[in-house]
Scaffold this active site. Structure first.
Site, mmCIF file in Angstrom:
data_model
loop_
_atom_site.group_PDB
_atom_site.id
_atom_site.type_symbol
_atom_site.label_atom_id
_atom_site.label_comp_id
_atom_site.label_asym_id
_atom_site.label_seq_id
_atom_site.Cartn_x
_atom_site.Cartn_y
_atom_site.Cartn_z
ATOM 1 N N HIS A 152 0.835 -1.217 0.000
ATOM 2 C CA HIS A 152 0.000 0.000 0.000
ATOM 3 C C HIS A 152 0.870 1.268 0.000
ATOM 4 O O HIS A 152 0.422 2.324 0.402
ATOM 5 C CB HIS A 152 -0.950 0.022 1.201
ATOM 6 C CG HIS A 152 -1.626 -1.284 1.456
ATOM 7 N ND1 HIS A 152 -2.754 -1.684 0.774
ATOM 8 C CD2 HIS A 152 -1.311 -2.299 2.286
ATOM 9 C CE1 HIS A 152 -3.114 -2.887 1.194
ATOM 10 N NE2 HIS A 152 -2.247 -3.285 2.105
ATOM 11 N N SER A 282 14.379 20.206 -15.992
ATOM 12 C CA SER A 282 13.284 21.174 -15.907
ATOM 13 C C SER A 282 13.762 22.504 -16.470
ATOM 14 O O SER A 282 14.897 22.912 -16.242
ATOM 15 C CB SER A 282 12.839 21.355 -14.449
ATOM 16 O OG SER A 282 12.004 22.486 -14.307
#
Length: 477
Positions: A152, A282
């Site tokens: 999870h 970026s």
């Protein structure tokens, strides 16, 4: 490069030249001519009045296709197959009258589609095996390196970096098994005529059923296949396309899962995909190292998984012996599915080959959570020293909650060991407790599982395919 019309990114950015050629017009039309030669040879061998001279003339012009003649003829007749029959006949005047004898357009169209898909599957198979081989190297190198496992995406019992890689490998191996099975069952359409009844051959061979039965097997053998489909309408069943694209979708799903895990690991700074010295992550944030290749794998994989719906729906909606609502869809869905999966596998190969592992970061993350995971062992040691199991369980639960608050609310380091050492119920020193903090004590059989998996499952596959190993992938952008 043309800048005034749309060009598919699959060709410009993602797919290899090798895969692009397999779906090129040149591959298609050369295959048409090979099929016409195979048909003529078969008909001659079965007794039709076709001469060696005609066959040799056809073979002499199998590759020098006069595209200009075919293009001009198609403007007149509006039929691609008949245009190429005409163009071939211009080059082969002696054989002109026997080209395409007894066949319908699907003889060259559909048989070529099968042949092209088979060649494309061979390339996919080669690249898939190489991805598995690179993952095997990675798993072997890091089979003993403990790492925090997640269920999870919450910290769970530790595993090893190598063991995690075997999970990726196993899914790709499932895809390889499926690919090999489907490819082994691929058959040609053969030459069955307008509605699949071979009526034209009944006429050509004067009703000789025994001779007609030999046509499809002989053509299949000449084209490198074991058999033709025993029955058909005008086309091979479009179910074949569904089976093939489902293989690609399966590979895409495995690649997507792999790329997601790499992206998450890169966020954790534990494992990174390759990042070149001059690469920009970026335009605004110069420090960033985005997992761009893994993101591209995910992006293209979603395309392939959705693309697999096309042949399924096409197959389901064919009417009786033939409709033409498959043609435009096939022209897009099948080549583009293969071009995309080709790009995906190149990216996977590139990423796995250059994965960077940061053991210190991995250790830091693991050690911050390990005290919680070691509580059962600590409790057992305390019981052996004379403690009460039920009382100790309650104490360790309370202390774990307190340590968790220290980490999450106060943002401090995990102090569970210090809390346990200060509790007289455990009768253990901090030094005693730290001895239980060897991560290798908590990875179970992970290293051995890696060894056995590589030895019994992966190595036999790599040995069987050793002739294609060692390839590298070039990434265009």
């Amino acid at each position: 490069m043309s800048t005034d019309k749309y060009v598919s990114p699959l060709s410009e950015r993602y797919a290899s030249k090798e895969m692009q050629y397999i779906f090129s017009p040149d591959m298609k039309f050369r295959t048409w001519r090979k099929l016409w030669i195979a048909l003529a040879e078969t008909e001659k061998e079965l007794g039709l009045p076709i001469t060696d001279e005609q066959i040799e003339e056809l073979k002499a012009h199998a590759d020098d296709i006069n595209y200009d003649v075919a293009k001009e003829r198609e403007k007149v007749v509006r039929h691609d197959v008949m245009s190429h029959v005409y163009a071939y006949g211009v080059q082969c005047p002696k054989a002109k009258g026997i080209i395409h004898l007894g066949a319908t357009s699907c003889y060259v169209g559909d048989n070529t589609d099968i042949i092209v898909m088979n060649e494309a599957l061979k390339l996919v198979h080669k690249k898939l095996v190489n991805v598995i081989a690179e993952l095997a190297k990675f798993a072997r190198e890091y089979k003993d390196l403990p790492t925090l496992a997640f269920t999870h995406f919450q910290p769970a019992q530790p595993t090893t970096v190598g063991k995690r890689a075997t999970l990726w490998m196993q899914e790709f191996l499932m895809d390889l098994e499926d690919l090999e099975y489907v490819q082994s069952t691929l058959k040609l359409l053969g030459s069955k005529g307008t509605t699949g009844t071979q009526a034209s051959f009944l006429e050509l061979f004067d009703g000789d059923q025994e001779t007609i039965d030999k046509i499809d097997p002989m053509i299949a053998e000449k084209m490198g296949f074991k058999a033709a489909y025993p029955v058909s309408g005008q086309t091979y069943s479009r179910k074949v396309d569904t089976r093939v694209l489902n293989i690609l979708a399966g590979i895409a799903a495995s690649a997507h899962k792999f790329s997601n895990d790499i992206r998450l690991l890169q966020h954790l700074k534990e494992v990174e995909e390759p990042f070149e010295k001059t690469q920009i992550g970026s335009s605004a944030m110069a420090y960033k190292r985005n997992p761009m290749r893994s993101e591209r794998i995910a992006s293209l994989s979603r395309y392939v998984m959705i693309d697999a719906l096309n042949p399924a729906i096409t197959s389901a909606t064919q009417w009786f012996e033939r409709t033409l609502d498959d043609s435009a869809n096939k022209r897009l869905s099948i080549p583009e599915g293969f071009l995309a999966i080709d790009g995906i596998l190149d990216l996977c190969l590139n990423v796995v080959d250059g994965l960077v592992v940061y053991p210190k970061v991995i250790e830091k993350h693991l050690m911050s959570e390990l005290p919680f995971m070691a509580t059962e062992n600590i409790m057992m040691d305390a019981v052996k020293a004379g403690g009460d199991r039920q009382e100790l369980h309650e104490r360790i639960r309370t202390l774990s909650m307190e340590a968790g608050k220290t980490v999450k609310v106060e943002g401090k380091e995990n102090n569970l060991l210090e809390l346990i050492a200060a509790d007289p119920a455990f009768n253990m020193t901090l030094e005693d407790l730290k001895k239980t903090m060897d991560p290798k004590r908590y990875v179970g059989r992970a290293p051995l599982q890696v060894e056995k998996f590589l030895e019994t499952v992966v190595n036999p596959v790599l040995e069987a395919n050793k002739g294609v190993l060692g390839m590298t992938a070039e990434i265009n952008v």
